[in-house]
Design a protein around this motif. Sequence first.
Motif, short mmCIF file in Angstrom:
data_model
loop_
_atom_site.label_atom_id
_atom_site.label_comp_id
_atom_site.label_asym_id
_atom_site.label_seq_id
_atom_site.Cartn_x
_atom_site.Cartn_y
_atom_site.Cartn_z
N THR A 132 0.83 -1.22 0.00
CA THR A 132 0.00 0.00 0.00
C THR A 132 0.86 1.27 0.00
O THR A 132 0.33 2.37 -0.11
CB THR A 132 -0.97 0.03 1.21
N ILE A 133 2.19 1.10 0.11
CA ILE A 133 3.07 2.29 0.07
C ILE A 133 2.95 2.93 -1.32
O ILE A 133 2.97 2.24 -2.34
CB ILE A 133 4.55 1.91 0.35
N GLY A 134 2.78 4.25 -1.31
CA GLY A 134 2.62 4.96 -2.58
C GLY A 134 1.17 5.14 -3.00
O GLY A 134 0.88 5.88 -3.93
N ARG A 135 0.28 4.45 -2.30
CA ARG A 135 -1.15 4.60 -2.65
C ARG A 135 -1.77 5.73 -1.84
O ARG A 135 -1.29 6.10 -0.77
CB ARG A 135 -1.90 3.29 -2.39
N ARG A 136 -2.87 6.26 -2.34
CA ARG A 136 -3.63 7.28 -1.62
C ARG A 136 -4.89 6.59 -1.07
O ARG A 136 -5.70 6.08 -1.83
CB ARG A 136 -4.01 8.40 -2.59
N LEU A 137 -4.99 6.54 0.27
CA LEU A 137 -6.09 5.79 0.89
C LEU A 137 -6.95 6.71 1.75
O LEU A 137 -6.44 7.64 2.38
CB LEU A 137 -5.53 4.67 1.79
N ASP A 138 -8.24 6.41 1.77
CA ASP A 138 -9.14 7.11 2.70
C ASP A 138 -8.89 6.58 4.11
O ASP A 138 -8.95 5.37 4.33
CB ASP A 138 -10.60 6.80 2.35
N VAL A 139 -8.65 7.48 5.03
CA VAL A 139 -8.43 7.05 6.42
C VAL A 139 -9.50 7.67 7.30
O VAL A 139 -9.77 8.88 7.21
CB VAL A 139 -7.02 7.47 6.90
N LEU A 140 -10.13 6.84 8.10
CA LEU A 140 -11.09 7.35 9.09
C LEU A 140 -10.32 7.55 10.39
O LEU A 140 -9.82 6.59 10.99
CB LEU A 140 -12.24 6.36 9.30
N PHE A 141 -10.20 8.81 10.81
CA PHE A 141 -9.40 9.11 12.00
C PHE A 141 -10.21 8.90 13.27
O PHE A 141 -11.34 9.37 13.37
CB PHE A 141 -8.83 10.52 11.91
N GLU A 146 0.81 13.18 10.67
CA GLU A 146 0.82 14.48 11.36
C GLU A 146 -0.45 15.18 10.93
O GLU A 146 -0.74 15.24 9.73
CB GLU A 146 1.99 15.34 10.87
N GLY A 147 -1.17 15.73 11.89
CA GLY A 147 -2.40 16.42 11.48
C GLY A 147 -3.14 16.97 12.67
O GLY A 147 -2.87 16.57 13.82
N PRO A 148 -4.07 17.87 12.41
CA PRO A 148 -4.80 18.51 13.50
C PRO A 148 -5.83 17.57 14.13
O PRO A 148 -6.36 16.70 13.45
CB PRO A 148 -5.49 19.68 12.82
N GLN A 149 -6.09 17.80 15.41
CA GLN A 149 -7.06 16.97 16.14
C GLN A 149 -8.45 17.03 15.52
O GLN A 149 -9.25 16.13 15.72
CB GLN A 149 -7.18 17.49 17.59
N GLU A 150 -8.70 18.12 14.77
CA GLU A 150 -10.04 18.27 14.15
C GLU A 150 -10.34 17.12 13.20
O GLU A 150 -11.49 16.89 12.85
CB GLU A 150 -10.15 19.59 13.36
N LEU A 151 -9.29 16.43 12.77
CA LEU A 151 -9.52 15.32 11.85
C LEU A 151 -10.18 14.13 12.54
O LEU A 151 -10.75 13.27 11.87
CB LEU A 151 -8.18 14.87 11.26
N ILE A 152 -10.07 14.07 13.85
CA ILE A 152 -10.62 12.91 14.58
C ILE A 152 -12.13 12.87 14.36
O ILE A 152 -12.82 13.85 14.57
CB ILE A 152 -10.23 12.94 16.07
N GLY A 153 -12.59 11.73 13.91
CA GLY A 153 -14.01 11.58 13.58
C GLY A 153 -14.30 11.81 12.11
O GLY A 153 -15.44 11.66 11.67
N GLU A 154 -13.26 12.15 11.32
CA GLU A 154 -13.47 12.45 9.90
C GLU A 154 -12.66 11.50 9.02
O GLU A 154 -11.71 10.88 9.47
CB GLU A 154 -13.03 13.88 9.59
N ILE A 155 -13.05 11.47 7.74
CA ILE A 155 -12.29 10.69 6.75
C ILE A 155 -11.48 11.67 5.90
O ILE A 155 -12.01 12.69 5.46
CB ILE A 155 -13.23 9.87 5.85
N ALA A 156 -10.20 11.37 5.72
CA ALA A 156 -9.39 12.20 4.84
C ALA A 156 -8.48 11.30 4.01
O ALA A 156 -8.16 10.18 4.41
CB ALA A 156 -8.54 13.17 5.67
N GLU A 157 -8.07 11.81 2.86
CA GLU A 157 -7.18 11.03 1.99
C GLU A 157 -5.74 11.16 2.48
O GLU A 157 -5.29 12.26 2.81
CB GLU A 157 -7.27 11.54 0.55
N VAL A 158 -5.07 10.03 2.50
CA VAL A 158 -3.69 10.01 3.00
C VAL A 158 -2.80 9.33 1.96
O VAL A 158 -3.15 8.28 1.42
CB VAL A 158 -3.62 9.23 4.34
#
Length: 465
Positions: free
Chosen positions: A393-402, A425-437
């Motif tokens: 999965t290295i090099g891939r862009r994945l949706d992460v649910l924080f 590394e990221g802000p606490q506001e991400l907790i509870g959200e999905i973001a691409e990593v």
Amino acid sequence: MAQAPHKPSPKKLHIKTFGCQMNAYDSERMAEALQPAGYSLTDDAEDADLVILNTCHIREKAAEKVYSELGRVRLAKARRHHEGRDTLVAVAGCVAQAEGREIIARAPVVDIVVGPQSYHRLADLVAEAARGGKDLVETEFPAKDKFAHLPERPKGKVQASAFVTVQEGCDKFCTFCVVPYTRGAEFSRAPSEIVAEVERLALRGAHEITLLGQNVNAYHGMDEDGLNWSLAKLLRRLAEIPEIDRLRYTTSHPRDMDDGLIALFAEEAKLMPYLHLPFQAGSDRILAAMNRKHTIAEYEELIGKVRQARPDIALSTDIIVGFPGETDADFEETLALAARTRFAQAFSFKYSARPGTPAAKLDNQVPEAAKRERLAALQSLLDQARHAFDRATIGRRLDVLFEGKGRKPGQVAGRSPYLQAVHVEGPQELIGEIAEVDILAAGPNSLTGVIKSEFAWREPVQAAV
Ligand code: 5AD
Ligand code: SF4
């Protein structure tokens, strides 16, 4: 004059959960059931007026943990007693079901023994114990669904990833397993009840739901019109809930993995590419002795179909080594199957003879040393396969649910679609959200990456003065 409503005095509850995710779910429900009686949760057992041990009976080691924990609870109770404070002690879960009154005989510190099907009785049992009631043992299997008797889950924010039990119990009777005895016959909750519970969780912040059941894919809940819903139908219905982005289910039995459920991996984008499908042993002879009711060829055919539907799927499994009569040759077949299947995740165990199960009576038990050696060999192979999956999965862009904070300050942690732990590394506001990593590296137990650069988490907007 109107009387002020009776408000129960505030009390503290400590629950220690052992074993599976279903126990974790049950612990939450027990805490909720005790809320109206004034109990709020504490992490500190010494601070608790009521301690509940929610126990696991699956292997001997798990069951014995209860008694060492009860030793600690007894000391805490004595200290609190010295300070003039009372402590009630309850044993819940599968050890409670399997051992019943014997627990009190062996550990007299215990006030209440309550089996997994009787949690709707918990608040009454606690009240009775608080009044000085003794020897309170409740291990009946009621005719009606225990969940229907439990209160609705209360308001307030929930975890972004939540569990919901949809099915309990098992009729498969694998010869090594206590579950059919501790959790009873297979039972499916009504679809409307599950949909309502998931909708409530969605409104309170859940984005991911994992449906739980000992045989979750045997789910067959009946609706108001008398129609039976399969797990696939239930998943389709839950996918319609807008706030729910991800669905998972566990644990599945190969026998119940039908084509409709497999097709869902291709058809339903919200169903995550992850399947936990235990095979237990790699030789048909041992599978037959285990009463698994499937062969290796059938298992591999299923895996083939699942991979065809979802080529990138992360497969997970459970494996037992050292089942009675397992030879080196049988074990080689287990290794070979594990190597061929390339599991992304696997749980492996030494066979543990459980009282009352047919396999415990077999006289060809495998010596402990052989079990230990086989487990080490298997786990080394499984670890390699897991790392290979992670590295891919290295090099891939994945949706992460924080879901929470990461290990290091300034980090947040979450899960990829494949259930891998991901730290960024990221802000606490991400907790509870999905973001691409963007995944950069794979460590021994987790991935690290960076939030996709153009992901714009909003800086707090300055209010115009
Ligand atoms: N000994 C060892 N492992 C067991 N499991 C169940 N019963 C036993 C036992 N007696 C394992 C199975 C099951 C998982 C939850 O625990 O692999 O899938
Ligand atoms: Fe136990 Fe077998 Fe039922 Fe799974 S299917 S819970 S291993 S009896």
